[in-house]
Design a protein around this motif. Structure first.
Motif, PDB file in Angstrom:
ATOM      1  N   CYS A 429       0.839  -1.192   0.000  1.00  0.00           N
ATOM      2  CA  CYS A 429       0.000   0.000   0.000  1.00  0.00           C
ATOM      3  C   CYS A 429       0.883   1.254   0.000  1.00  0.00           C
ATOM      4  N   TYR A 430       0.523   2.205  -0.856  1.00  0.00           N
ATOM      5  CA  TYR A 430       1.235   3.481  -0.921  1.00  0.00           C
ATOM      6  C   TYR A 430       0.243   4.614  -0.688  1.00  0.00           C
ATOM      7  N   THR A 431       0.652   5.609   0.071  1.00  0.00           N
ATOM      8  CA  THR A 431      -0.208   6.767   0.304  1.00  0.00           C
ATOM      9  C   THR A 431      -0.156   7.691  -0.910  1.00  0.00           C
ATOM     10  N   ILE A 432      -1.131   8.588  -0.999  1.00  0.00           N
ATOM     11  CA  ILE A 432      -1.151   9.529  -2.112  1.00  0.00           C
ATOM     12  C   ILE A 432       0.061  10.454  -2.051  1.00  0.00           C
ATOM     13  N   ASP A 433       0.550  10.752  -0.837  1.00  0.00           N
ATOM     14  CA  ASP A 433       1.745  11.597  -0.710  1.00  0.00           C
ATOM     15  C   ASP A 433       2.964  10.895  -1.292  1.00  0.00           C
ATOM     16  N   GLU A 434       3.051   9.585  -1.057  1.00  0.00           N
ATOM     17  CA  GLU A 434       4.173   8.825  -1.620  1.00  0.00           C
ATOM     18  C   GLU A 434       4.077   8.763  -3.143  1.00  0.00           C
ATOM     19  N   ILE A 435       2.848   8.612  -3.647  1.00  0.00           N
ATOM     20  CA  ILE A 435       2.643   8.575  -5.097  1.00  0.00           C
ATOM     21  C   ILE A 435       3.048   9.919  -5.713  1.00  0.00           C
ATOM     22  N   ALA A 436       2.611  11.007  -5.091  1.00  0.00           N
ATOM     23  CA  ALA A 436       2.932  12.337  -5.605  1.00  0.00           C
ATOM     24  C   ALA A 436       4.435  12.589  -5.571  1.00  0.00           C
ATOM     25  N   ALA A 437       5.068  12.159  -4.486  1.00  0.00           N
ATOM     26  CA  ALA A 437       6.518  12.358  -4.352  1.00  0.00           C
ATOM     27  C   ALA A 437       7.281  11.598  -5.432  1.00  0.00           C
ATOM     28  N   GLY A 438       6.699  10.518  -5.915  1.00  0.00           N
ATOM     29  CA  GLY A 438       7.327   9.726  -6.971  1.00  0.00           C
ATOM     30  C   GLY A 438       6.949  10.184  -8.366  1.00  0.00           C
ATOM     31  N   GLY A 439       6.376  11.366  -8.475  1.00  0.00           N
ATOM     32  CA  GLY A 439       6.027  11.905  -9.782  1.00  0.00           C
ATOM     33  C   GLY A 439       4.834  11.220 -10.424  1.00  0.00           C
ATOM     34  N   TYR A 440       3.968  10.623  -9.596  1.00  0.00           N
ATOM     35  CA  TYR A 440       2.765   9.906 -10.046  1.00  0.00           C
ATOM     36  C   TYR A 440       3.109   8.691 -10.912  1.00  0.00           C
ATOM     37  N   ASN A 441       4.260   8.121 -10.629  1.00  0.00           N
ATOM     38  CA  ASN A 441       4.631   6.848 -11.264  1.00  0.00           C
ATOM     39  C   ASN A 441       3.919   5.725 -10.513  1.00  0.00           C
ATOM     40  N   LEU A 442       3.036   5.006 -11.200  1.00  0.00           N
ATOM     41  CA  LEU A 442       2.281   3.921 -10.570  1.00  0.00           C
ATOM     42  C   LEU A 442       2.855   2.551 -10.911  1.00  0.00           C
ATOM     43  N   ASP A 443       4.065   2.523 -11.420  1.00  0.00           N
ATOM     44  CA  ASP A 443       4.696   1.257 -11.803  1.00  0.00           C
ATOM     45  C   ASP A 443       5.337   0.637 -10.562  1.00  0.00           C
TER      46      ASP A 443
END
Length: 490
Positions: A429-443
């Motif tokens: 599980c990843y939080t939206i903050d972690e997703i945003a910090a990763g440049g919205y890379n969902l891979d």
């Protein structure tokens, strides 16, 4: 006695293989479909005539299946050149039917079915044999209609090895799993904006049919799906698919979902549930992109369909969408904008990474299923990697993906836990903050892969020489055994 349904497709294909006008499986299937459609439509019309006092067929009387297709054995049925001429006339008549927008769709579909359909057979005697086999199908009983619906699935599976036609078929295991997870309810409307052969529509209907308990429920079920398909061949397949599965008035349009300004959609254009496997890998022209806001206008087909979905999903609605890896890891401005919009407007709660070769042999592109609800912005995303089943190196026509292969993700779904296998997370599980910090890379939660071994040039040459020597030794041993066998038999 009605024809045995078990060998229906094989018998028809065996007949058509002798016809000089038929070239390949795709043409054989198209030939089967237009005749099967007319047979099934004729049976539906008999029901409509009993249920509706003022029902009149859109097909002129001489061209209705019941008036020309049956061969009673007296020698009066059309055959040979006479049959070929009649069928050519039939196509001309159906292509030129007069229709109006206020006409029931169950009548309008006859014209749209035949507008771009072809009759390939050149041998009228063989065509009579094909017509006889199809005419002999007994559609009176529910069991026979249900069995024919299952056989139709085998026809659709054949498309995966019939050239590019395979792009319109999503394996039944995938459509059934997605329909199950999206939880259909009577009274809801589901849409597929690039419906291909209608697989998602049928899976939804089968899941929803379990809830039917009264005649009014059947009416809700019958009007619960909407599809649109831009290419004629899969459109034909989808219409026939729904008729065979009991839908009296298939709500499927022949058109392109991308040729409509997304900002013009109103509440009446929205749906409770959306199930899709959008076309991907295609590149759209500027006239198509002009129907989208500048920040969402991408030439990639799958990206544009994601925008369509976001504009046509109702508040409180749910969606499940198959997308390629490129959407997940893409970090160009448009892809990021689409993902931001998705996560700002919907709860993207689950991404299931599918194993490779699910869509073999049509494509080997790795795909994912995105599950999201239009309820609140995304706060966290669960990723689950569905590995290849034990004993499988890859899926194929003879070893396709089956619904039970989704059992691990079903077991995990309601009691979500992070799973680590070696150094690779299988569920995380990843939080939206972690997703945003990763440049919205969902891979994320990718499949393990062998680390590439990097050698010095001389070491690499030596390794190749050793491998070649080993291969040559194996070849020499095999040749020696063959030579010995030949000498023994001399």
């Amino acid at each position: 006695m009605a024809t045995n349904l078990g060998g229906l497709v094989k018998r028809l294909q065996d007949i058509m293989r002798n016809d000089p006008g038929i070239n390949g499986d795709a043409q054989r299937i198209e030939q089967i479909i237009w005749a099967l459609f007319l047979k099934v439509y004729d049976a539906k019309e008999e029901d409509w005539e009993m249920d509706e006092d003022d029902y009149h067929s859109i097909i002129p009387e001489p061209y209705r299946w019941q008036n020309w297709a049956h061969d009673d054995g007296t020698g009066t049925a059309y055959t040979g050149e006479e049959l070929l001429e009649f069928v050519n006339d039939l196509f001309t008549v159906l292509k030129n039917l007069s229709i109006t927008p206020d006409m029931p769709k169950k009548k309008r579909i006859v014209k749209t079915m035949f507008e771009e359909t072809n009759q390939y057979m050149k041998d009228g005697v063989l065509l009579r044999q094909v017509i006889n086999v199809i005419d002999d199908i007994d559609l009176e009983s529910y069991d026979n209609m249900h069995a024919l619906g299952d056989i139709y699935e085998t026809i659709l599976k054949e498309l995966q090895s019939a050239g590019r036609a395979g792009e319109f078929y999503t394996p039944r295991a995938v459509t059934d799993f997605m329909a199950d997870r999206i939880e259909p309810h009577l009274g809801e409307r589901m849409a597929d904006f690039a419906c291909g052969t209608g697989g998602f529509l049928v899976s939804w209907l089968r899941e929803l049919e379990k809830q039917i308990a009264a005649p009014d429920d059947r009416a809700l079920w019958n009007h619960s799906v909407y599809g649109i398909e831009k290419k004629q061949f899969p459109y034909m397949l989808a219409i026939t698919n729904l008729l065979l599965h009991g839908v009296d008035n298939p709500d499927i349009d022949h058109g392109n979902s991308l040729l409509h300004d997304v900002l013009d959609y109103t509440e009446k254009d929205k749906f409770d549930k959306i199930l899709m496997n959008p076309p991907y890998g295609g590149s759209e022209k500027k006239d198509v992109m002009s129907h989208f806001p500048d920040d969402l206008a991408d030439s990639e087909t799958a990206d544009l369909f994601m925008s369509v979905i976001l504009y046509r999903l109702k508040q409180g609605g749910r969606a499940a969408v198959v997308l390629p890896d490129g959407f997940l890891f893409g970090t160009d401005n448009t892809k990021v904008n689409i993902k931001k919009k998705l996560m700002a407007e919907c709860d993207l709660h689950t991404i299931v990474r599918l194993p490779g070769s699910v869509f073999a042999p049509y494509t080997s592109i790795t795909t994912n299923i995105l599950f999201f609800d239009r309820t609140h912005p995304t706060e966290k995303i669960w990723f689950y990697r569905l590995d290849m089943p034990e004993g499988y190196k890859h899926f194929s026509k003879t070893k396709p993906m089956r619904l039970e292969h989704f059992d691990p993700v079903k077991a995990w779904w309601d009691d979500r836990q992070e799973i680590l296998e070696g150094d690779f997370p299988k569920a995380k599980c990843y939080t939206i903050d972690e997703i945003a910090a990763g440049g919205y890379n969902l891979d994320l939660c990718g499949f393990p892969h062998e680390e590439e071994e990097i050698l010095e040039p001389m070491e690499l040459i030596q390794k190749y020489q050793e491998q070649r020597k080993s291969l040559n030794d194996d070849i020499d041993k095999i040749l020696a055994r063959i030579t010995a066998k030949l000498e023994d038999n001399a």
